[in-house]
Design a protein around this motif. Sequence first.
Motif, PDB file in Angstrom:
ATOM      1  N   UNK A   1       0.841  -1.197   0.000  1.00  0.00           N
ATOM      2  CA  UNK A   1       0.000   0.000   0.000  1.00  0.00           C
ATOM      3  C   UNK A   1       0.876   1.246   0.000  1.00  0.00           C
ATOM      4  N   UNK A   2       0.579   2.175  -0.892  1.00  0.00           N
ATOM      5  CA  UNK A   2       1.227   3.488  -0.859  1.00  0.00           C
ATOM      6  C   UNK A   2       0.156   4.537  -0.618  1.00  0.00           C
ATOM      7  N   UNK A   3       0.504   5.523   0.175  1.00  0.00           N
ATOM      8  CA  UNK A   3      -0.452   6.562   0.552  1.00  0.00           C
ATOM      9  C   UNK A   3       0.240   7.919   0.536  1.00  0.00           C
ATOM     10  N   UNK A   4      -0.452   8.913   0.018  1.00  0.00           N
ATOM     11  CA  UNK A   4       0.037  10.298   0.038  1.00  0.00           C
ATOM     12  C   UNK A   4      -1.107  11.184   0.493  1.00  0.00           C
ATOM     13  N   UNK A   5      -0.756  12.278   1.145  1.00  0.00           N
ATOM     14  CA  UNK A   5      -1.802  13.176   1.611  1.00  0.00           C
ATOM     15  C   UNK A   5      -1.246  14.402   2.288  1.00  0.00           C
ATOM     16  N   UNK A   6      -2.125  15.079   3.028  1.00  0.00           N
ATOM     17  CA  UNK A   6      -1.761  16.296   3.731  1.00  0.00           C
ATOM     18  C   UNK A   6      -2.363  16.243   5.133  1.00  0.00           C
ATOM     19  N   UNK A   7      -1.616  16.757   6.100  1.00  0.00           N
ATOM     20  CA  UNK A   7      -2.104  16.811   7.483  1.00  0.00           C
ATOM     21  C   UNK A   7      -1.333  17.895   8.236  1.00  0.00           C
ATOM     22  N   UNK A   8      -2.075  18.729   8.986  1.00  0.00           N
ATOM     23  CA  UNK A   8      -1.408  19.774   9.745  1.00  0.00           C
ATOM     24  C   UNK A   8      -2.331  20.290  10.839  1.00  0.00           C
ATOM     25  N   UNK A   9      -1.724  20.886  11.874  1.00  0.00           N
ATOM     26  CA  UNK A   9      -2.481  21.570  12.911  1.00  0.00           C
ATOM     27  C   UNK A   9      -2.785  22.987  12.411  1.00  0.00           C
ATOM     28  N   UNK A  10      -4.063  23.300  12.327  1.00  0.00           N
ATOM     29  CA  UNK A  10      -4.484  24.543  11.682  1.00  0.00           C
ATOM     30  C   UNK A  10      -3.917  25.780  12.353  1.00  0.00           C
ATOM     31  N   UNK A  11      -3.760  25.761  13.674  1.00  0.00           N
ATOM     32  CA  UNK A  11      -3.334  26.954  14.407  1.00  0.00           C
ATOM     33  C   UNK A  11      -1.815  27.054  14.586  1.00  0.00           C
ATOM     34  N   UNK A  12      -1.065  26.047  14.065  1.00  0.00           N
ATOM     35  CA  UNK A  12       0.374  26.057  14.349  1.00  0.00           C
ATOM     36  C   UNK A  12       1.187  25.817  13.066  1.00  0.00           C
ATOM     37  N   UNK A  13       1.281  26.807  12.201  1.00  0.00           N
ATOM     38  CA  UNK A  13       2.100  26.648  10.992  1.00  0.00           C
ATOM     39  C   UNK A  13       3.559  26.418  11.362  1.00  0.00           C
ATOM     40  N   UNK A  14       4.222  25.565  10.583  1.00  0.00           N
ATOM     41  CA  UNK A  14       5.600  25.187  10.899  1.00  0.00           C
ATOM     42  C   UNK A  14       6.373  24.983   9.603  1.00  0.00           C
ATOM     43  N   UNK A  15       7.614  25.500   9.549  1.00  0.00           N
ATOM     44  CA  UNK A  15       8.466  25.340   8.366  1.00  0.00           C
ATOM     45  C   UNK A  15       9.543  24.283   8.562  1.00  0.00           C
ATOM     46  N   UNK A  16       9.811  23.910   9.795  1.00  0.00           N
ATOM     47  CA  UNK A  16      10.888  22.952  10.097  1.00  0.00           C
ATOM     48  C   UNK A  16      10.324  21.524  10.107  1.00  0.00           C
ATOM     49  N   UNK A  17      10.724  20.676   9.141  1.00  0.00           N
ATOM     50  CA  UNK A  17      10.176  19.319   9.114  1.00  0.00           C
ATOM     51  C   UNK A  17      10.601  18.477  10.313  1.00  0.00           C
ATOM     52  N   UNK A  18      11.700  18.859  10.986  1.00  0.00           N
ATOM     53  CA  UNK A  18      12.151  18.096  12.156  1.00  0.00           C
ATOM     54  C   UNK A  18      11.182  18.239  13.335  1.00  0.00           C
ATOM     55  N   UNK A  19      10.328  19.241  13.284  1.00  0.00           N
ATOM     56  CA  UNK A  19       9.392  19.471  14.385  1.00  0.00           C
ATOM     57  C   UNK A  19       8.014  18.867  14.112  1.00  0.00           C
TER      58      UNK A  19
END
Length: 640
Positions: A65-83
Amino acid sequence: MLTRLKRRAHQVVRHLRRPAPTTDPVADVDDTTPRQLLNEPHLATDVDSLIKRQVTQLDFNGAYLTISGQAWFEQFPETDPEKIIKSLILIDQQGVEITVPLVNVPVKVANFPQAGYHGAINFSKLNNGKPLAPGRYEIRLQLRQYLPKGWLIRRTSIGQIGQAAKDLNYTTKMTSYSAKSNQTFSLIFEYKLAAQAFYVSSHKLSDINPLENEVADAGYELESPTLRAFKRRLLKWWYRWYCLRPIKPDQIAFVSDSRTSISGNFEFIYQALQKQANFKTTFYLKPSIKAKKSFREVRQLAKAIATSRYILLDDFYPLIYPLKIRENADLIQVWHAVGAFKTFGYSRVGMPGGPKPTSLNHRNYTKVLVSSQQVVDKYAEGFGITEDKVLPLGVPRTDVFFDKPKQAQIKARLNEELPFIKGKKVILFAPTFRGNGQQSANYPFETLNFKQLYDNLHDDYVFLLKIHPFVQNKPTIPYEYTDFFYDVSDYREINDLLLIADQLITDYSSVCFEYALLKRPMVFFAPDLADYMRSRSFYFDYFDFIPGQLAENMSELLTQLKHPHIDQTKVDQFVDYFFDDLDGHATDRLVAALNDGFAESTAEEAQLDADGQLRTEDGKVIPDWGQRTHAPTQPKQDQA
């Protein structure tokens, strides 16, 4: 009691006061997983920490199975993928969890540049290398994000799948192979649109002991282990009896338990012997070590081994290993592979499926044929013999790569036998097997996406599958792709197929040595490289050693097939390292050695030239990946 009722009433009121879910297709629905904050239990409100998410792509290829998508906390934008850490969590009905990490993908949605994710799950290997254990699992999405006051962790359903307008279902099968248990499972995926929830169920369908339930499906009769053991003892007794007779100096016995026809190395050697009357030849061939041998055949075999000047093997032959070869006879292993790639034999002592140090297997060879002085030490170690018994005379069946008339005959014959290759470029897929032996041999076909290969290549190519004969889970080619994929696994001689192949896909197979002689593009498709390295090591560093492009996923494989590339310098060095003589006369050298009783020859030593480059005695460059096993002498001009 009253206190508990009041507490429950407050919980209901809080729930009713929560805002209704938005109608945005990627908005979070109610998350039933409690908030987990490592440093601060009240870092964010429930409203603040809602996950917005959407599945943009969901693909099934068997149990892969391969899956792609999007997910984020609406109130906390973040640019650092390590976080930001995204995962899929499989939860069974007892609450046991399996975590599958997802890879962050830079996809900017509004102010959220790290919203994207991608992941792959091989359900046939998810349970410590085995299929997903039976049961029903909910697949949830988990998002962890590091905020100034600690980690915010939430779980939710996977969300809307693309433009799905109804519930979705997909069913496939998984298999697992071991020496004592071959298992089959059904795998069922369910997507519930209303809840945006995703479930997977595993059910065991069968569990067969291959040692007890093996079926003779290849046109020969199998023999019980008890009867085979009795005949082994009988062969040893008859062998001792026939050792009282003199050795016939002109007798050569060809012995194999992996073929019933004169093919491969045997074919080239036999044809060369036919041109001279010096030797008489006899053949003792069976398709498998488990194929039935009559008492008469066992007695004839014992006599041949005891009285022949030369006994030639081309593969593993357990009947002969307990025997002490007579002083004036030679047991010669011409082997079925070229070069040295993945470790084998006693190089694997202590590894899964490796031999016991006390094993007798292979140790009584008096001569072993190899293609190059550079691999003498590898074969000596693998077979548990001394290096002086390993002779780099060349591999007879590689002579075809230097015989243009014979190549033309083979190509003409294959064009008649395989008419679908006419007018097309040919991709040959020839991987090795996984597992520790014949009972557990398998190949993870779920890593090979038939649809993607067809969609990208079928206009210009045909795709031939040459699967190792040990592999038990044969490929199932979808009917809509049968004008592109062709299973040629029953075709005995792979070298013939190499001649018509414009590109080769392999992985850890020794077929790369022969194909390198053609100087054509090859791709090493190794999506399970890390797992394979853990269970099976290599004689050389894999990444530096392979004479072609590496593809660890389908995207890389497709790119490299559509844009073939050859590193000519690397291929030339590879060929020079693994073939001492590029002249097409390996068979002649062996026959000459048979005629003169294997006169002693001096082994070559590696030499450092004036520029510090390590070379063989005849001047061939030894590449960096091949230098670790050499103790070079100083340049000859400095040895005054």
